[in-house]
Every structure is written in structure tokens, then in C-alpha cells.
Design a protein around this motif. Structure first.
Motif, mmCIF file in Angstrom:
data_model
loop_
_atom_site.group_PDB
_atom_site.id
_atom_site.type_symbol
_atom_site.label_atom_id
_atom_site.label_comp_id
_atom_site.label_asym_id
_atom_site.label_seq_id
_atom_site.Cartn_x
_atom_site.Cartn_y
_atom_site.Cartn_z
ATOM 1 N N VAL A 1 0.890 -1.153 0.000
ATOM 2 C CA VAL A 1 0.000 0.000 0.000
ATOM 3 C C VAL A 1 0.933 1.208 0.000
ATOM 4 C CG1 VAL A 1 -1.844 1.201 1.194
ATOM 5 C CG2 VAL A 1 -1.762 -1.292 1.235
ATOM 6 N N HIS A 2 0.867 1.993 -1.067
ATOM 7 C CA HIS A 2 1.937 2.945 -1.394
ATOM 8 C C HIS A 2 1.386 4.304 -1.780
ATOM 9 C CE1 HIS A 2 5.801 4.156 -3.117
ATOM 10 N NE2 HIS A 2 5.180 4.461 -4.231
ATOM 11 N N ASP A 3 2.006 5.341 -1.264
ATOM 12 C CA ASP A 3 1.744 6.719 -1.686
ATOM 13 C C ASP A 3 3.025 7.223 -2.327
ATOM 14 O OD1 ASP A 3 1.243 9.403 -2.039
ATOM 15 O OD2 ASP A 3 0.678 9.791 0.031
ATOM 16 N N PRO A 4 3.018 7.507 -3.634
ATOM 17 C CA PRO A 4 4.255 7.914 -4.313
ATOM 18 C C PRO A 4 4.864 9.210 -3.771
ATOM 19 C CG PRO A 4 2.429 7.766 -5.878
ATOM 20 C CD PRO A 4 1.896 7.411 -4.545
ATOM 21 N N GLN A 5 4.079 10.020 -3.071
ATOM 22 C CA GLN A 5 4.588 11.270 -2.514
ATOM 23 C C GLN A 5 5.230 11.084 -1.136
ATOM 24 O OE1 GLN A 5 4.555 14.042 -4.416
ATOM 25 N NE2 GLN A 5 3.690 12.712 -5.969
ATOM 26 N N CYS A 6 5.129 9.886 -0.594
ATOM 27 C CA CYS A 6 5.627 9.600 0.767
ATOM 28 C C CYS A 6 7.053 9.035 0.689
ATOM 29 C CB CYS A 6 4.685 8.591 1.422
ATOM 30 S SG CYS A 6 5.301 7.853 2.935
ATOM 31 N N PRO A 7 8.037 9.729 1.268
ATOM 32 C CA PRO A 7 9.414 9.233 1.210
ATOM 33 C C PRO A 7 9.589 7.881 1.928
ATOM 34 C CG PRO A 7 9.373 11.513 2.013
ATOM 35 C CD PRO A 7 7.954 11.048 1.904
ATOM 36 N N THR A 8 8.859 7.649 3.000
ATOM 37 C CA THR A 8 8.963 6.372 3.709
ATOM 38 C C THR A 8 8.413 5.240 2.844
ATOM 39 O OG1 THR A 8 8.675 7.582 5.777
ATOM 40 C CG2 THR A 8 8.463 5.199 5.885
ATOM 41 N N CYS A 9 7.317 5.521 2.117
ATOM 42 C CA CYS A 9 6.749 4.512 1.202
ATOM 43 C C CYS A 9 7.744 4.156 0.108
ATOM 44 C CB CYS A 9 5.466 5.032 0.560
ATOM 45 S SG CYS A 9 4.105 5.246 1.694
ATOM 46 N N THR A 10 8.396 5.174 -0.435
ATOM 47 C CA THR A 10 9.371 4.956 -1.498
ATOM 48 C C THR A 10 10.561 4.148 -0.969
ATOM 49 O OG1 THR A 10 8.684 7.022 -2.509
ATOM 50 C CG2 THR A 10 10.778 6.110 -3.238
ATOM 51 N N ALA A 11 10.997 4.445 0.247
ATOM 52 C CA ALA A 11 12.097 3.694 0.856
ATOM 53 C C ALA A 11 11.688 2.239 1.100
ATOM 54 C CB ALA A 11 12.526 4.351 2.161
ATOM 55 N N LEU A 12 10.465 2.024 1.581
ATOM 56 C CA LEU A 12 9.974 0.658 1.791
ATOM 57 C C LEU A 12 9.889 -0.092 0.461
ATOM 58 C CD1 LEU A 12 8.834 -1.573 3.616
ATOM 59 C CD2 LEU A 12 6.564 -0.545 3.294
ATOM 60 N N GLN A 13 9.435 0.581 -0.577
ATOM 61 C CA GLN A 13 9.348 -0.047 -1.898
ATOM 62 C C GLN A 13 10.727 -0.483 -2.378
ATOM 63 O OE1 GLN A 13 8.124 2.450 -5.288
ATOM 64 N NE2 GLN A 13 6.647 0.826 -5.756
ATOM 65 N N LYS A 14 11.719 0.354 -2.180
ATOM 66 C CA LYS A 14 13.089 0.015 -2.574
ATOM 67 C C LYS A 14 13.581 -1.216 -1.805
ATOM 68 C CE LYS A 14 17.687 2.033 -2.932
ATOM 69 N NZ LYS A 14 18.519 3.206 -2.710
ATOM 70 N N GLN A 15 13.326 -1.258 -0.508
ATOM 71 C CA GLN A 15 13.754 -2.396 0.313
ATOM 72 C C GLN A 15 12.993 -3.670 -0.065
ATOM 73 O OE1 GLN A 15 16.405 -2.342 2.460
ATOM 74 N NE2 GLN A 15 16.665 -0.267 1.655
ATOM 75 N N ALA A 16 11.697 -3.525 -0.350
ATOM 76 C CA ALA A 16 10.901 -4.698 -0.741
ATOM 77 C C ALA A 16 11.384 -5.256 -2.077
ATOM 78 C CB ALA A 16 9.422 -4.322 -0.827
ATOM 79 N N ARG A 17 11.651 -4.395 -3.027
ATOM 80 C CA ARG A 17 12.147 -4.864 -4.331
ATOM 81 C C ARG A 17 13.509 -5.524 -4.191
ATOM 82 N NH1 ARG A 17 9.957 0.171 -7.908
ATOM 83 N NH2 ARG A 17 7.955 -0.765 -8.395
ATOM 84 N N LYS A 18 14.334 -4.982 -3.327
ATOM 85 C CA LYS A 18 15.648 -5.578 -3.084
ATOM 86 C C LYS A 18 15.488 -6.978 -2.497
ATOM 87 C CE LYS A 18 19.995 -4.390 -0.782
ATOM 88 N NZ LYS A 18 20.649 -3.396 0.109
ATOM 89 N N ALA A 19 14.572 -7.134 -1.541
ATOM 90 C CA ALA A 19 14.332 -8.440 -0.921
ATOM 91 C C ALA A 19 13.714 -9.432 -1.906
ATOM 92 C CB ALA A 19 13.426 -8.279 0.299
ATOM 93 N N LEU A 20 12.931 -8.934 -2.848
ATOM 94 C CA LEU A 20 12.242 -9.811 -3.805
ATOM 95 C C LEU A 20 13.129 -10.270 -4.959
ATOM 96 C CD1 LEU A 20 8.836 -7.970 -3.859
ATOM 97 C CD2 LEU A 20 9.195 -10.357 -3.214
ATOM 98 N N LYS A 21 14.334 -9.745 -5.052
ATOM 99 C CA LYS A 21 15.224 -10.147 -6.150
ATOM 100 C C LYS A 21 15.547 -11.638 -6.115
ATOM 101 C CE LYS A 21 17.264 -5.835 -7.424
ATOM 102 N NZ LYS A 21 18.446 -5.081 -7.749
ATOM 103 N N GLY A 22 15.470 -12.248 -4.941
ATOM 104 C CA GLY A 22 15.742 -13.679 -4.820
ATOM 105 C C GLY A 22 14.588 -14.557 -5.271
#
Length: 163
Positions: A74-95
């Protein structure tokens, strides 16, 4: 003959470039530049279409419950914390491959994303983990690092694989 007269004769004896030669050269320069420009536009268009398709697939919330375990952010593109979580989630999903675990985004700035978040009673900076039948298995709220998310995703995928 004087020196200046010799120089004038030399200058006048050199052939002047013909208008035809210049026209042909200009044409080939124009054709080369046109081909480069067309290739750049086509490459940009190809990239834009691919990016749009990836964006559309990632935001297609109808994919929940279609046989694969799903992680929805659940993401708000204007939210810096959401963007940071998205980056971490994508990094974790690379496996994981797309066949193992599907990653989707419920953008709260869209009607569909907002309705999805409201229906599950969550705000942004949240990950919802669903099983293959669309049942909500876990809610992860707040910012997490990729190593913590990797462990959560592996547990979620393992539970789905075991069932």
C-alpha cells in the motif's frame, strides 16, 4: 611574374566544389542524422511501452487470488517512507521469480488503490501478504530493511509451497 600573381593563379586553378557534390554530401549527412534520430525515437518508444506495461502489471490488483502468493504494498508515491519501503521490498524480492512471489502496488492516489487499502483497513507504508487463493495471511506495517523483509517473504513463500 610577381609572387602575388602566382598565388592568385594557384588559387584560381583549384577546382571550386560543385553544387552537386555539396548537395550529395548534404543529403547523406541529412540521411545519416535522420536514421540516428529515428533509431533514438524508436528506442525511446520501445522503452516507454515496456515501462508502461511493467507499471500496469505491477498495479493490477486483480492478480491477487489467482494461484500465486502475492505481496501488495500500500503505497503513496509522494511519501518518502513509502518509497524507501518499496526500494527495500524490491531488493528483498530479487531472490524470487515472478512464478514464486508476485509483487503488486496499491497506489493510494488512485481510486483502485485507495479502495483496496480501505477494504483491508490499512494505511500507506504497509505490506499485505496474500496466499494463492487471495486470503490475507500477514500484514507488515512500517519501514523494514531488505534483510528482514527477505526473511518474511521466505516464510510466506514457504508456507504457500507447503500447502
Amino acid at each position: 611574374m610577381s609572387k602575388s600573381r602566382k598565388n592568385q593563379n594557384r588559387k584560381s586553378k583549384s577546382p571550386a566544389p560543385s553544387r552537386t557534390a555539396r548537395t550529395r554530401r548534404e543529403f547523406f549527412t541529412w540521411a545519416r542524422n535522420g536514421a540516428i534520430g529515428a533509431a533514438a525515437v524508436a528506442g525511446g518508444g520501445y522503452f516507454a511501452v515496456g515501462s508502461f506495461r511493467a507499471y500496469a502489471a505491477e498495479h493490477d490488483l486483480t492478480r491477487v487470488g489467482q494461484g500465486k502468493p502475492v505481496v501488495v504494498q500500500v503505497h503513496d508515491p509522494q511519501c518518502p517512507t513509502c518509497t524507501a519501503l518499496q526500494k527495500q521490498a524490491r531488493k528483498a524480492l530479487k531472490g524470487f521469480g515472478e512464478c514464486d512471489l508476485v509483487y503488486l502496488v496499491a497506489d493510494v492516489t488512485t481510486q483502485e488503490g485507495r479502495a483496496f487499502a480501505v477494504s483491508h483497513g490499512v494505511g500507506n507504508v504497509t505490506l499485505l501478504l496474500f496466499d494463492g487463493q487471495g486470503g490475507l495471511r500477514q500484514t507488515v506495517e512500517g519501514m523494514r530493511q531488505s534483510n528482514e523483509l527477505d526473511a518474511i517473504f521466505k516464510t510466506h513463500h514457504g508456507a504457500f509451497a507447503a500447502s
